[in-house]
Design an enzyme around this catalytic site. Structure first.
Site, PDB file in Angstrom:
ATOM      1  CG  HIS A  25      -7.197  -1.997   6.535  1.00  0.00           C
ATOM      2  ND1 HIS A  25      -6.047  -2.741   6.694  1.00  0.00           N
ATOM      3  CD2 HIS A  25      -6.776  -0.785   6.050  1.00  0.00           C
ATOM      4  CE1 HIS A  25      -4.999  -2.018   6.348  1.00  0.00           C
ATOM      5  NE2 HIS A  25      -5.417  -0.834   5.936  1.00  0.00           N
ATOM      6  CD  GLU A  26      -9.246   2.244   4.504  1.00  0.00           C
ATOM      7  OE1 GLU A  26      -9.043   3.369   5.037  1.00  0.00           O
ATOM      8  OE2 GLU A  26      -8.404   1.673   3.813  1.00  0.00           O
ATOM      9  CG  HIS A  29      -6.130   3.181   8.735  1.00  0.00           C
ATOM     10  ND1 HIS A  29      -4.913   2.889   9.316  1.00  0.00           N
ATOM     11  CD2 HIS A  29      -6.153   2.520   7.544  1.00  0.00           C
ATOM     12  CE1 HIS A  29      -4.238   2.070   8.513  1.00  0.00           C
ATOM     13  NE2 HIS A  29      -4.971   1.829   7.443  1.00  0.00           N
TER      14      HIS A  29
END
Length: 222
Positions: A25-26, A29
């Site tokens: 998820h990170e 980004h």
């Protein structure tokens, strides 16, 4: 009270899905920000798939383990956020929306990946039957954690991803007013959690999505 052996078994099933759900998820980004003009995360080595670079002791370890230990129906957590300089994006207002959406999109992709693991686990040949149940349990855990993170992060409260999407899409004054909530976002989230409102909002959505993905993977429906 869940016995220690059962807790260890549950944590061993959930550990890998939780680590990669939060890590990817990170990374999503940071990678999206890099492609859109901001190399901050890349220069700081935060585009690595090594979970150790992203682990937050509380959000990645203690909180998920605690939720598993108390038998919570949903497990969630967070990693150290990747640094993004939104002003460094080529089109800050528009591109910040894509950076924000990339995290939940990564969780959706991982939910599909774990659906494949679940499906394969149920169809292993007899010679590999020993791995069938662990694969299915890990597949169900992976689907669940990724759906929880996706739905949670799409709530339109800054600094959650949904809040950043809303800030990027709303017209000037409304965008500014919503962005002012960011310092209080996690306090609001905790209040919603402990009052039960968060569960009432997220629960039906997550359960419906989980039902769909479990059926897709051929799991017995809860």
């Amino acid at each position: 009270m869940t016995d220690p052996a059962q807790i260890i078994q549950i944590i061993s099933i959930w550990a890998l899905p939780v680590l990669f759900a939060i890590t990817l998820h990170e990374v999503a980004h940071g990678w999206t920000a890099w492609r859109l003009g901001d190399p901050t995360a890349m220069l700081m080595g935060r585009l690595s798939l090594n979970p150790l670079k992203h682990i937050d002791p509380i959000g990645t370890v203690l909180l998920p383990a605690g939720l598993v230990a108390i038998g919570s129906p949903f497990v969630f957590g967070w990693a150290k956020p990747v640094p993004v300089n939104f002003e460094g994006l080529r089109n800050p207002k528009r591109d910040s929306v894509w950076v924000a959406l990339s995290g939940p999109a990564a969780n959706l992709a991982m939910a599909l990946f774990w659906t494949v693991v679940l499906w394969l686990g149920a169809r292993l040949p007899a010679s590999l039957a020993y791995f069938s149940e662990p694969m299915q349990l890990m597949g169900m855990a992976g689907i669940t954690i990724n759906l929880v993170l996706m739905v949670l992060n799409l709530i339109p409260i800054p600094p959650l991803d949904g809040g950043r999407v809303a800030v990027g899409l709303l017209p000037g004054r409304a965008s500014y007013q919503l962005s002012r909530l960011e310092p209080y976002g996690f306090i609001i989230l905790i209040l919603l959690l402990f009052t039960g409102i968060l569960g009432q909002v997220m629960g039906p959505i997550v359960l419906s999505l989980r039902h769909f993905f479990f059926a897709l993977g051929g799991a017995p429906l809860p």
